[in-house]
Design a protein around this motif. Sequence first.
Motif, PDB file in Angstrom:
ATOM      1  N   ALA A   7       0.810  -1.218   0.000  1.00 53.07           N
ATOM      2  CA  ALA A   7       0.000   0.000   0.000  1.00 53.07           C
ATOM      3  C   ALA A   7       0.846   1.273   0.000  1.00 53.07           C
ATOM      4  O   ALA A   7       0.317   2.369   0.010  1.00 53.07           O
ATOM      5  CB  ALA A   7      -0.926   0.002   1.219  1.00 53.07           C
ATOM      6  N   TYR A   8       2.155   1.131  -0.024  1.00 54.87           N
ATOM      7  CA  TYR A   8       3.054   2.275   0.053  1.00 54.87           C
ATOM      8  C   TYR A   8       3.108   3.009  -1.290  1.00 54.87           C
ATOM      9  O   TYR A   8       3.092   2.396  -2.352  1.00 54.87           O
ATOM     10  CB  TYR A   8       4.454   1.804   0.449  1.00 54.87           C
ATOM     11  N   ASP A  11       6.628   9.703  -4.003  1.00 58.26           N
ATOM     12  CA  ASP A  11       7.264  10.459  -5.081  1.00 58.26           C
ATOM     13  C   ASP A  11       6.741  10.082  -6.469  1.00 58.26           C
ATOM     14  O   ASP A  11       7.492   9.995  -7.426  1.00 58.26           O
ATOM     15  CB  ASP A  11       8.779  10.275  -5.010  1.00 58.26           C
ATOM     16  N   GLY A  12       5.440   9.820  -6.572  1.00 58.54           N
ATOM     17  CA  GLY A  12       4.842   9.505  -7.862  1.00 58.54           C
ATOM     18  C   GLY A  12       4.915   8.047  -8.260  1.00 58.54           C
ATOM     19  O   GLY A  12       4.374   7.657  -9.285  1.00 58.54           O
ATOM     20  N   TYR A  13       5.609   7.208  -7.474  1.00 59.93           N
ATOM     21  CA  TYR A  13       5.637   5.777  -7.747  1.00 59.93           C
ATOM     22  C   TYR A  13       4.427   5.152  -7.055  1.00 59.93           C
ATOM     23  O   TYR A  13       4.335   5.163  -5.835  1.00 59.93           O
ATOM     24  CB  TYR A  13       6.929   5.146  -7.242  1.00 59.93           C
ATOM     25  N   PRO A  14       3.479   4.598  -7.818  1.00 64.72           N
ATOM     26  CA  PRO A  14       2.198   4.174  -7.255  1.00 64.72           C
ATOM     27  C   PRO A  14       2.271   2.959  -6.337  1.00 64.72           C
ATOM     28  O   PRO A  14       3.210   2.161  -6.402  1.00 64.72           O
ATOM     29  CB  PRO A  14       1.348   3.865  -8.487  1.00 64.72           C
ATOM     30  N   ALA A  15       1.247   2.849  -5.519  1.00 64.43           N
ATOM     31  CA  ALA A  15       1.099   1.699  -4.630  1.00 64.43           C
ATOM     32  C   ALA A  15       0.862   0.443  -5.464  1.00 64.43           C
ATOM     33  O   ALA A  15       0.419   0.507  -6.603  1.00 64.43           O
ATOM     34  CB  ALA A  15      -0.062   1.930  -3.676  1.00 64.43           C
ATOM     35  N   GLY A  16       1.145  -0.695  -4.867  1.00 62.61           N
ATOM     36  CA  GLY A  16       0.971  -1.960  -5.548  1.00 62.61           C
ATOM     37  C   GLY A  16       2.220  -2.409  -6.293  1.00 62.61           C
ATOM     38  O   GLY A  16       2.274  -3.509  -6.817  1.00 62.61           O
ATOM     39  N   ARG A  17       3.216  -1.562  -6.351  1.00 62.42           N
ATOM     40  CA  ARG A  17       4.474  -1.894  -7.032  1.00 62.42           C
ATOM     41  C   ARG A  17       5.641  -2.003  -6.058  1.00 62.42           C
ATOM     42  O   ARG A  17       6.767  -2.281  -6.459  1.00 62.42           O
ATOM     43  CB  ARG A  17       4.816  -0.829  -8.063  1.00 62.42           C
ATOM     44  N   TRP A  18       5.400  -1.738  -4.792  1.00 66.60           N
ATOM     45  CA  TRP A  18       6.452  -1.786  -3.771  1.00 66.60           C
ATOM     46  C   TRP A  18       6.449  -3.152  -3.103  1.00 66.60           C
ATOM     47  O   TRP A  18       5.436  -3.829  -3.029  1.00 66.60           O
ATOM     48  CB  TRP A  18       6.202  -0.700  -2.728  1.00 66.60           C
ATOM     49  N   ARG A  19       7.608  -3.551  -2.577  1.00 62.24           N
ATOM     50  CA  ARG A  19       7.721  -4.830  -1.870  1.00 62.24           C
ATOM     51  C   ARG A  19       8.745  -4.688  -0.745  1.00 62.24           C
ATOM     52  O   ARG A  19       9.451  -3.688  -0.651  1.00 62.24           O
ATOM     53  CB  ARG A  19       8.138  -5.938  -2.830  1.00 62.24           C
ATOM     54  N   ASN A  47      15.628  -3.367  14.430  1.00 55.51           N
ATOM     55  CA  ASN A  47      15.181  -4.610  13.805  1.00 55.51           C
ATOM     56  C   ASN A  47      14.367  -4.243  12.573  1.00 55.51           C
ATOM     57  O   ASN A  47      13.525  -3.344  12.617  1.00 55.51           O
ATOM     58  CB  ASN A  47      14.318  -5.429  14.759  1.00 55.51           C
ATOM     59  N   TYR A  48      14.587  -4.970  11.460  1.00 57.90           N
ATOM     60  CA  TYR A  48      13.908  -4.685  10.200  1.00 57.90           C
ATOM     61  C   TYR A  48      13.360  -5.964   9.599  1.00 57.90           C
ATOM     62  O   TYR A  48      14.042  -6.988   9.578  1.00 57.90           O
ATOM     63  CB  TYR A  48      14.879  -4.051   9.188  1.00 57.90           C
ATOM     64  N   TRP A  49      12.126  -5.888   9.089  1.00 63.75           N
ATOM     65  CA  TRP A  49      11.565  -7.005   8.345  1.00 63.75           C
ATOM     66  C   TRP A  49      12.247  -7.055   6.994  1.00 63.75           C
ATOM     67  O   TRP A  49      12.356  -6.057   6.300  1.00 63.75           O
ATOM     68  CB  TRP A  49      10.063  -6.829   8.115  1.00 63.75           C
ATOM     69  N   SER A  50      12.710  -8.206   6.598  1.00 62.32           N
ATOM     70  CA  SER A  50      13.177  -8.426   5.235  1.00 62.32           C
ATOM     71  C   SER A  50      12.173  -9.386   4.591  1.00 62.32           C
ATOM     72  O   SER A  50      11.259  -9.869   5.249  1.00 62.32           O
ATOM     73  CB  SER A  50      14.582  -9.036   5.229  1.00 62.32           C
ATOM     74  N   ALA A  51      12.351  -9.666   3.322  1.00 63.04           N
ATOM     75  CA  ALA A  51      11.453 -10.600   2.643  1.00 63.04           C
ATOM     76  C   ALA A  51      11.571 -12.010   3.231  1.00 63.04           C
ATOM     77  O   ALA A  51      10.644 -12.803   3.129  1.00 63.04           O
ATOM     78  CB  ALA A  51      11.757 -10.621   1.152  1.00 63.04           C
ATOM     79  N   ARG A  75      11.516  -1.674   5.441  1.00 63.19           N
ATOM     80  CA  ARG A  75      12.100  -0.830   4.392  1.00 63.19           C
ATOM     81  C   ARG A  75      11.559  -1.368   3.064  1.00 63.19           C
ATOM     82  O   ARG A  75      11.901  -2.462   2.644  1.00 63.19           O
ATOM     83  CB  ARG A  75      13.625  -0.907   4.445  1.00 63.19           C
ATOM     84  N   CYS A  76      10.678  -0.593   2.437  1.00 63.64           N
ATOM     85  CA  CYS A  76      10.075  -1.003   1.166  1.00 63.64           C
ATOM     86  C   CYS A  76      10.944  -0.556  -0.001  1.00 63.64           C
ATOM     87  O   CYS A  76      11.586   0.484   0.059  1.00 63.64           O
ATOM     88  CB  CYS A  76       8.684  -0.389   1.022  1.00 63.64           C
ATOM     89  N   VAL A  77      10.966  -1.353  -1.053  1.00 63.01           N
ATOM     90  CA  VAL A  77      11.746  -1.020  -2.249  1.00 63.01           C
ATOM     91  C   VAL A  77      10.838  -1.054  -3.474  1.00 63.01           C
ATOM     92  O   VAL A  77       9.815  -1.737  -3.500  1.00 63.01           O
ATOM     93  CB  VAL A  77      12.950  -1.969  -2.441  1.00 63.01           C
ATOM     94  N   TYR A  78      11.243  -0.287  -4.477  1.00 60.21           N
ATOM     95  CA  TYR A  78      10.512  -0.177  -5.727  1.00 60.21           C
ATOM     96  C   TYR A  78      11.418  -0.677  -6.846  1.00 60.21           C
ATOM     97  O   TYR A  78      12.561  -0.246  -6.956  1.00 60.21           O
ATOM     98  CB  TYR A  78      10.140   1.288  -5.972  1.00 60.21           C
ATOM     99  N   ASP A  79      10.921  -1.594  -7.665  1.00 62.06           N
ATOM    100  CA  ASP A  79      11.726  -2.175  -8.735  1.00 62.06           C
ATOM    101  C   ASP A  79      11.611  -1.374 -10.021  1.00 62.06           C
ATOM    102  O   ASP A  79      10.713  -1.596 -10.828  1.00 62.06           O
ATOM    103  CB  ASP A  79      11.286  -3.620  -9.015  1.00 62.06           C
ATOM    104  N   ILE A  80      12.528  -0.450 -10.227  1.00 63.57           N
ATOM    105  CA  ILE A  80      12.533   0.315 -11.477  1.00 63.57           C
ATOM    106  C   ILE A  80      12.854  -0.601 -12.656  1.00 63.57           C
ATOM    107  O   ILE A  80      12.296  -0.440 -13.737  1.00 63.57           O
ATOM    108  CB  ILE A  80      13.530   1.495 -11.397  1.00 63.57           C
ATOM    109  N   TRP A  81      13.701  -1.598 -12.449  1.00 63.90           N
ATOM    110  CA  TRP A  81      14.059  -2.511 -13.546  1.00 63.90           C
ATOM    111  C   TRP A  81      12.831  -3.266 -14.037  1.00 63.90           C
ATOM    112  O   TRP A  81      12.748  -3.631 -15.202  1.00 63.90           O
ATOM    113  CB  TRP A  81      15.152  -3.483 -13.129  1.00 63.90           C
TER     114      TRP A  81
END
Length: 101
Positions: A7-8, A11-19, A47-51, A75-81
Amino acid sequence: AKNRCAAYQEDGYPAGRWRMATRAEMRYIFQLSEWGVIPYLFNPGGNYWSAQNVVSYTTTNGFYDKTTTTSAYVRCVYDIWYWGDERLAYKTQFVYGDKQM
């Protein structure tokens, strides 16, 4: 944490694409910070959740797996690739699931 990343939107990168970041990605981000390429993105002792599981970060030991914890950051990441660098025209407008995977 998975739902939070799904749901994150930023900066214009829409939700549903973050993991959630993988452990390897988190280590790489830490290395880039150590080399001065990017700012520090992890709190020492946090402490951080990873995949894969929960990891902890210290400036002396880097990242290591945690077996038990009551809470953790994510920490959510966005896959530009994968998704490309296309951003929404209206950065403050919430958009979810605008493209199929």
